[in-house]
Design an enzyme around this catalytic site. Structure first.
Site, PDB file in Angstrom:
ATOM      1  N   CYS A  27      45.964  40.417  45.057  1.00 56.65           N
ATOM      2  CA  CYS A  27      44.545  40.087  45.212  1.00 56.65           C
ATOM      3  C   CYS A  27      44.219  39.037  44.144  1.00 56.65           C
ATOM      4  O   CYS A  27      45.090  38.252  43.788  1.00 56.65           O
ATOM      5  CB  CYS A  27      43.670  41.342  45.103  1.00 56.65           C
ATOM      6  SG  CYS A  27      43.764  42.175  43.512  1.00 56.65           S
ATOM      7  N   HIS A  28      43.005  39.021  43.646  1.00 53.54           N
ATOM      8  CA  HIS A  28      42.618  38.028  42.644  1.00 53.54           C
ATOM      9  C   HIS A  28      43.168  38.372  41.260  1.00 53.54           C
ATOM     10  O   HIS A  28      43.825  37.558  40.626  1.00 53.54           O
ATOM     11  CB  HIS A  28      41.096  37.884  42.608  1.00 53.54           C
ATOM     12  CG  HIS A  28      40.626  36.746  41.774  1.00 53.54           C
ATOM     13  ND1 HIS A  28      39.341  36.653  41.328  1.00 53.54           N
ATOM     14  CD2 HIS A  28      41.250  35.640  41.291  1.00 53.54           C
ATOM     15  CE1 HIS A  28      39.192  35.540  40.609  1.00 53.54           C
ATOM     16  NE2 HIS A  28      40.345  34.912  40.582  1.00 53.54           N
TER      17      HIS A  28
END
Length: 127
Positions: free
Chosen positions: A85-86
């Site tokens: 993800c981020h």
């Protein structure tokens, strides 16, 4: 392989288990192999985030869509799955959720795509 967090036993073969998290350098090394059975890279961010920055070869299935789209990754049940993800928070949750559903070789990429941009591929934009 650099491991973050508590380890889970690993063995050779498609049924091996993975640690809950691996760092981006270990993920890059696993992905570099490019052999049959190579890891499946799952991006659990939103489409808007994916439009800003993406890792080549990753499959986008946003976290909130995963329950409805689980059949799309069923064929990877016996192979290593690296979720990103981020920053690594959502991917850790997704990896845990997948493990609960019988995917033993799933792991989260600690630091997410942001760490990937800093330590592996600076061509991937940061946001």
């Amino acid at each position: 392989m650099a491991i973050v967090g508590e380890e889970t036993p690993m063995s050779e073969g498609p049924s091996r288990t993975m640690p809950p998290e691996i760092d981006v350098l270990a993920a890059a090394e696993l992905l570099r192999c490019g052999e049959p059975g190579s890891p499946f890279l799952l991006d659990c961010r939103t489409p808007d985030e994916h439009a800003i920055a993406a890792i080549g070869g990753a499959t986008l299935i946003p976290m909130h869509e995963l329950p409805a789209r689980l059949s799309e990754i069923e064929r990877y049940r016996g192979t290593t799955i690296i979720v990103h993800c981020h920053h690594g928070v959502r991917s850790l949750r997704v990896a845990s959720w997948l493990r609960e559903r019988g995917f033993p070789a799933v792991t989260s990429m600690a630091g997410g795509i942001d760490a990937w941009s800093l330590r592996v591929d600076p061509r991937v934009p940061r946001y």
